[in-house]
Scaffold this active site. Structure first.
Site, PDB file in Angstrom:
ATOM      1  N   ARG A   1       2.102   8.569 -37.397  1.00 13.88           N
ATOM      2  CA  ARG A   1       2.360   8.778 -35.992  1.00 13.88           C
ATOM      3  C   ARG A   1       3.180   9.954 -35.556  1.00 13.88           C
ATOM      4  NH1 ARG A   1       4.758   3.339 -34.672  1.00 13.88           N
ATOM      5  NH2 ARG A   1       5.380   3.684 -36.946  1.00 13.88           N
TER       6      ARG A   1
ATOM      7  N   ASN B   1       0.253   1.766 -34.739  1.00 17.29           N
ATOM      8  CA  ASN B   1      -0.169   1.034 -36.319  1.00 17.29           C
ATOM      9  C   ASN B   1      -0.709  -0.048 -35.633  1.00 17.29           C
ATOM     10  OD1 ASN B   1       1.153   3.131 -37.988  1.00 17.29           O
ATOM     11  ND2 ASN B   1       2.885   1.915 -38.172  1.00 17.29           N
TER      12      ASN B   1
END
Length: 91
Positions: free
Chosen positions: A19, A37
């Site tokens: 990320r 996530n």
């Protein structure tokens, strides 16, 4: 013209700075949106920006950061959010 795509990235993509690396690449390309996530171990990315910039980020998602192993990237066109995200968030 602004486009938006939602990408689901499968593989070893959690716990490998996926990320954060995606946010850096998005900033480099001028893409806004978010990466998060999901409980099933995938990462979901919303990418908004010019066609060229969003395509560049979607292409990059197939590789990801060095510690990641990307098995598959599902890319879907989605409506452009209103209001448009101002930056790229991770959550």
């Amino acid at each position: 013209m602004t486009v938006a795509r939602r990408c689901t990235v499968t593989g070893r993509v959690q716990g490998v700075f996926f990320r954060a690396s995606t946010a850096r690449k998005a900033a480099e390309l001028g893409v806004t949106g978010a990466a998060r996530n999901l409980p099933d171990g995938t990462v979901e990315v919303l990418a908004c920006g010019s066609e060229q910039a969003v395509a560049g980020l979607c292409d990059w998602l197939h590789e990801g950061p060095p510690a990641a192993r990307v098995d598959e990237v599902e890319v879907r066109d989605v409506p452009v959010p209103d209001p448009l995200p101002r930056n790229f968030a991770t959550g």
